[in-house]
Design an enzyme around this catalytic site. Structure first.
Site, PDB file in Angstrom:
ATOM      1  N   GLU A  82       0.826  -1.205   0.000  1.00  0.00           N
ATOM      2  CA  GLU A  82       0.000   0.000   0.000  1.00  0.00           C
ATOM      3  C   GLU A  82       0.860   1.256   0.000  1.00  0.00           C
ATOM      4  O   GLU A  82       0.550   2.235  -0.686  1.00  0.00           O
ATOM      5  CB  GLU A  82      -0.937  -0.002   1.207  1.00  0.00           C
ATOM      6  CG  GLU A  82      -2.079  -0.999   1.116  1.00  0.00           C
ATOM      7  CD  GLU A  82      -3.025  -0.700  -0.032  1.00  0.00           C
ATOM      8  OE1 GLU A  82      -3.129   0.471  -0.435  1.00  0.00           O
ATOM      9  OE2 GLU A  82      -3.662  -1.638  -0.536  1.00  0.00           O
ATOM     10  N   CYS A  89     -12.983   1.946 -15.090  1.00  0.00           N
ATOM     11  CA  CYS A  89     -13.542   3.285 -14.865  1.00  0.00           C
ATOM     12  C   CYS A  89     -12.400   4.291 -14.716  1.00  0.00           C
ATOM     13  O   CYS A  89     -12.226   4.938 -13.690  1.00  0.00           O
ATOM     14  CB  CYS A  89     -14.418   3.272 -13.612  1.00  0.00           C
ATOM     15  SG  CYS A  89     -15.494   4.712 -13.443  1.00  0.00           S
ATOM     16  N   CYS A 127     -16.934   1.841 -20.612  1.00  0.00           N
ATOM     17  CA  CYS A 127     -18.184   1.557 -19.911  1.00  0.00           C
ATOM     18  C   CYS A 127     -18.828   0.255 -20.368  1.00  0.00           C
ATOM     19  O   CYS A 127     -19.526  -0.402 -19.588  1.00  0.00           O
ATOM     20  CB  CYS A 127     -19.164   2.713 -20.113  1.00  0.00           C
ATOM     21  SG  CYS A 127     -18.624   4.279 -19.374  1.00  0.00           S
ATOM     22  N   CYS A 175     -17.934  -2.496 -18.069  1.00  0.00           N
ATOM     23  CA  CYS A 175     -18.110  -2.271 -16.636  1.00  0.00           C
ATOM     24  C   CYS A 175     -19.181  -3.204 -16.069  1.00  0.00           C
ATOM     25  O   CYS A 175     -20.309  -3.227 -16.574  1.00  0.00           O
ATOM     26  CB  CYS A 175     -18.485  -0.822 -16.355  1.00  0.00           C
ATOM     27  SG  CYS A 175     -18.752  -0.460 -14.604  1.00  0.00           S
ATOM     28  N   CYS A 187     -25.023   2.850 -12.616  1.00  0.00           N
ATOM     29  CA  CYS A 187     -24.252   4.098 -12.762  1.00  0.00           C
ATOM     30  C   CYS A 187     -25.120   5.219 -13.317  1.00  0.00           C
ATOM     31  O   CYS A 187     -25.650   5.119 -14.429  1.00  0.00           O
ATOM     32  CB  CYS A 187     -23.049   3.851 -13.675  1.00  0.00           C
ATOM     33  SG  CYS A 187     -22.021   5.312 -13.927  1.00  0.00           S
TER      34      CYS A 187
END
Length: 452
Positions: free
Chosen positions: A190, A345, A351, A354, A360
């Site tokens: 991270e 995204c 899209c 997706c 959305c």
């Protein structure tokens, strides 16, 4: 608290209210059926105007915030508000805090007071951003997509994985890593992935883990050794945070990482985002993670405009992400949200691939425009969410550098290095002696400073 938004219809001047952004499209109840709403002053940043007869939401009443907004309406507009439009049941049940109640008694409502109290998205943590059905749909669709197609990363494990690489020896071995060792891996990954592309961070992660396989190994290293391995990733403060954090875990916590976000954030260099990521991914805690990818996904799902860096927007995104979080697989869901923002995204989204596009709002706007006869060229772009933020101009520094070399042998040389200050740019790193001076364009004479 349910957040109520309020608007005045230009067709009938009626003030209407609806839950938002659970139902972001507001429909006026005017007989004409024309949806021509304009926002009441003070609510312009919290809901997008609707251009079609779309949502079938009934005007249900005025919430607490509308009372401030109503003070700015004209007398003729206020006279048109039906007497039955009072605070809805959800709002009636609210109790003012002791501070608010005392302030209300001491000071009457004025224009300035209304302006101060009409700031949006108070109590966003209790706002219903998604219906339970929509949240469940997003969770199932996103996790199914993630299980089938997530990327293979040296720190990622997914016991539900159906991806082609799920049967690899590396992934199987990672599934057997004990929790404390896995927390260490997630923590390192991270920190490395902040301000660094994942592909590059993966290369460094493998080398890092080979040199310091445990938090005790890292704590025993010197900062110079850590910086040497980190060289090339940039933002060296992150390396120092890892080193300081490792020493804290070993020295103060006996070498054992906490398993909650709150306790993890007591480790130097671990903030809210990193703490939530570690707690959810490595420990199964129900903490939603919000990074740039998640902000982009949530903003498009809910069509959230405004400055995404503002406190109101950040609070709204965090609350919405928490409501979407899968209670059964929080770690995988957080990774799925970040994965979706990283590979689908994106700034230039795909899209059509997706898995949650049907939930959305930005995608529905695009589809509705085309379905009503509009062209793709004139359709509202999905990329308008989140709003673009003007970046600060980069500053440039003029530096004179002195390189001193001492020859010891035919192929052996020593160089003079100095250590930078422990705070500021490139803190604690070694460099050739240098001095900063004003750019020539300023007309300053730096010769004496450089030669001194």
């Amino acid at each position: 608290m349910i957040l109520w938004v309020h608007a005045v219809c230009t067709a009938c001047d009626r003030v209407v209210a609806a839950r938002h952004p659970q139902h972001p499209r507001v429909r006026c109840t005017a007989p004409s059926g024309q949806c021509l709403l304009r926002p009441v002053p003070g609510n312009t940043e919290h809901w997008p105007p609707c251009s079609r007869d779309c949502c079938k939401i009934r005007a249900v009443g005025l919430g607490l915030r509308a009372r401030d907004a109503l003070s700015r309406l004209g007398a003729s507009q206020r006279a048109l508000i039906p007497p039955t439009m009072v605070a809805p049941p959800e709002v009636k049940k609210l109790k003012k805090s002791s501070t608010e109640a005392t302030a209300a008694k001491r000071k009457p409502a004025t224009a300035n007071a209304a302006k101060a109290t009409s700031k949006p998205v108070a109590d966003v943590e209790e706002t219903s951003y998604f219906t339970p059905d929509i949240a469940n749909q997003v969770q199932q669709s996103l996790l199914a997509w993630y299980d089938a197609s997530h990327r293979a990363l040296p720190w990622r494990r997914n016991p539900h994985s159906l991806a082609p690489h799920s049967g690899s020896p590396e992934h199987k071995a990672l599934l057997e890593v004990p929790q404390q060792a896995f927390i260490y891996r997630v923590w390192i990954s991270e920190i490395m992935c902040q301000q660094t592309q994942v592909a590059r961070a993966s290369e460094y992660f493998v080398r890092w883990l080979a040199k310091w396989p445990s938090v005790r190994d890292l704590a025993a290293a010197s900062l110079d050794e850590v910086n040497e391995v980190w060289a090339g990733l940039g933002y060296y403060r992150r390396a120092k945070y890892l080193h300081d954090g490792a020493k804290h875990v070993v020295g103060e916590l006996g070498g054992t990482f906490p398993t909650t976000s709150r306790e993890l954030q007591k480790i130097p260099g671990i903030g809210a985002y990193t703490g939530a990521a570690i707690a959810s991914i490595a420990c199964g805690q129900r903490d939603a993670v919000v990074d740039a990818n998640v902000i982009r996904v949530i903003s498009r799902l809910l069509r959230l405009g405004g400055d995404p860096t503002s406190r109101a927007s950040q609070d709204a995104v965090a609350a919405a992400a928490a409501q979407l979080l899968s209670p059964d697989r929080p770690g995988c869901f957080n990774q799925a949200m970040m994965e979706l923002g990283a590979v689908v995204c994106t700034q230039q989204p795909t899209c059509e691939t997706c898995p949650i596009r049907t939930a959305c709002g930005a995608w529905h706007d695009l589809e509705d425009h085309i379905a009503s006869g509009g062209s793709a060229a004139t359709a509202p772009p999905v990329t308008q969410y989140p709003a673009k933020v003007v970046k600060k101009a980069r500053t440039q520094q003029m530096v004179a550098v002195c390189i001193l070399r001492r020859t010891i042998g035919p192929k052996d040389h020593n160089y003079l290095l100095v250590k930078r200050a422990e705070k500021g740019l490139l803190a604690g790193l070694w460099e050739f002696p240098s001095v900063q001076f004003a750019p020539p364009a300023t007309g300053a004479d730096n010769s004496a400073k450089v030669t001194s």
